[in-house]
Design an enzyme around this catalytic site. Structure first.
Site, mmCIF file in Angstrom:
data_model
loop_
_atom_site.group_PDB
_atom_site.id
_atom_site.type_symbol
_atom_site.label_atom_id
_atom_site.label_comp_id
_atom_site.label_asym_id
_atom_site.label_seq_id
_atom_site.Cartn_x
_atom_site.Cartn_y
_atom_site.Cartn_z
ATOM 1 N N HIS A 18 0.841 -1.198 0.000
ATOM 2 C CA HIS A 18 0.000 0.000 0.000
ATOM 3 C C HIS A 18 0.881 1.255 0.000
ATOM 4 O O HIS A 18 0.625 2.206 -0.747
ATOM 5 C CB HIS A 18 -0.901 0.044 1.236
ATOM 6 C CG HIS A 18 -1.951 -0.999 1.290
ATOM 7 N ND1 HIS A 18 -2.155 -1.773 2.410
ATOM 8 C CD2 HIS A 18 -2.878 -1.398 0.379
ATOM 9 C CE1 HIS A 18 -3.160 -2.600 2.186
ATOM 10 N NE2 HIS A 18 -3.610 -2.400 0.963
ATOM 11 N N LYS A 42 -18.998 -5.628 7.299
ATOM 12 C CA LYS A 42 -17.755 -6.364 7.499
ATOM 13 C C LYS A 42 -17.179 -6.050 8.865
ATOM 14 O O LYS A 42 -17.462 -5.014 9.459
ATOM 15 C CB LYS A 42 -16.760 -6.021 6.396
ATOM 16 C CG LYS A 42 -17.274 -6.462 5.032
ATOM 17 C CD LYS A 42 -16.228 -6.385 3.986
ATOM 18 C CE LYS A 42 -16.819 -6.887 2.666
ATOM 19 N NZ LYS A 42 -15.888 -6.808 1.585
ATOM 20 N N ARG A 92 -2.150 -6.648 -8.151
ATOM 21 C CA ARG A 92 -1.022 -7.551 -7.906
ATOM 22 C C ARG A 92 -0.962 -8.682 -8.910
ATOM 23 O O ARG A 92 0.108 -9.148 -9.255
ATOM 24 C CB ARG A 92 -1.128 -8.143 -6.494
ATOM 25 C CG ARG A 92 -1.087 -7.115 -5.395
ATOM 26 C CD ARG A 92 -1.470 -7.723 -4.092
ATOM 27 N NE ARG A 92 -2.863 -8.173 -4.188
ATOM 28 C CZ ARG A 92 -3.725 -8.205 -3.193
ATOM 29 N NH1 ARG A 92 -3.352 -7.859 -2.006
ATOM 30 N NH2 ARG A 92 -4.960 -8.604 -3.381
ATOM 31 N N SER A 130 -3.291 -7.609 2.811
ATOM 32 C CA SER A 130 -3.575 -7.458 4.242
ATOM 33 C C SER A 130 -3.998 -8.786 4.849
ATOM 34 O O SER A 130 -3.591 -9.132 5.957
ATOM 35 C CB SER A 130 -4.669 -6.414 4.452
ATOM 36 O OG SER A 130 -4.226 -5.148 4.040
#
Length: 176
Positions: A18, A42, A92, A130
């Site tokens: 990040h 969440k 990614r 993460s």
């Protein structure tokens, strides 16, 4: 006109990947807003305030054109509110691209004046998420070099303070 970009995400926790994207985006845009999504459906490991603090501490004073904020609701609505015309997203792998393309096309459909810019992190962080950091930490693996030092310290304390069930839930949280 000032070029304002949003870098949205959960940042639960912030990783060096990040930070790599923030660093590079800060060189391309006049202002970068690291926008922490608050999603009531969440259960993040860290609160929005904790995530904001970790990001601000990690950035220090090295990024005067970067600020941290939180938002709820549609990203394009928040972008318009902030007068941002660019959304920065890190990619990614091919699997990220498929999801990010779908989101970018929906955002374009909702607000055609906002562009999405995809950035790849440095190769050293191309595998990092993460979720993976939380999982490695939960099982006692070394996360040094994957996250800023202040994030590492907080993550180790948070995991240590949780019971076994809480640790398993933290590791398996899909918010990455």
């Amino acid at each position: 006109m000032k070029k304002i970009a949003l870098y949205p995400g959960s940042f639960d926790p912030l990783t060096n990947g990040h930070l790599d994207i923030i660093h590079r985006a800060s060189r391309l845009f006049d202002e970068v807003i690291v926008a922490i999504l608050i999603n009531s459906e969440k259960s993040p490991l860290f609160s929005a305030d904790e995530r904001s603090t970790m990001i601000r501490t990690s950035l220090g004073r090295d990024y005067p054109n970067v600020r941290v904020d939180t938002f709820e609701g549609l990203l394009v609505d928040y972008a318009l509110q902030q007068q941002a015309r660019v959304i920065v997203r890190g990619i990614r792998a091919v699997s990220d691209y498929e999801y990010e393309l779908q989101m970018a096309l929906m955002n374009r459909r909702l607000e055609p004046r906002i562009e999405t810019v995809f950035m790849m992190p440095s190769e050293a962080y191309s595998y990092l998420s993460s979720r993976l950091v939380r999982e490695v930490c939960q099982f006692g693996g070394a996360i040094s070099g994957l996250v800023p030092r202040n994030v590492e310290d907080r993550l180790l304390k948070k995991i240590a303070s949780m019971g076994r069930e809480g640790q398993a839930a933290a590791a398996n949280n899909p918010d990455s």
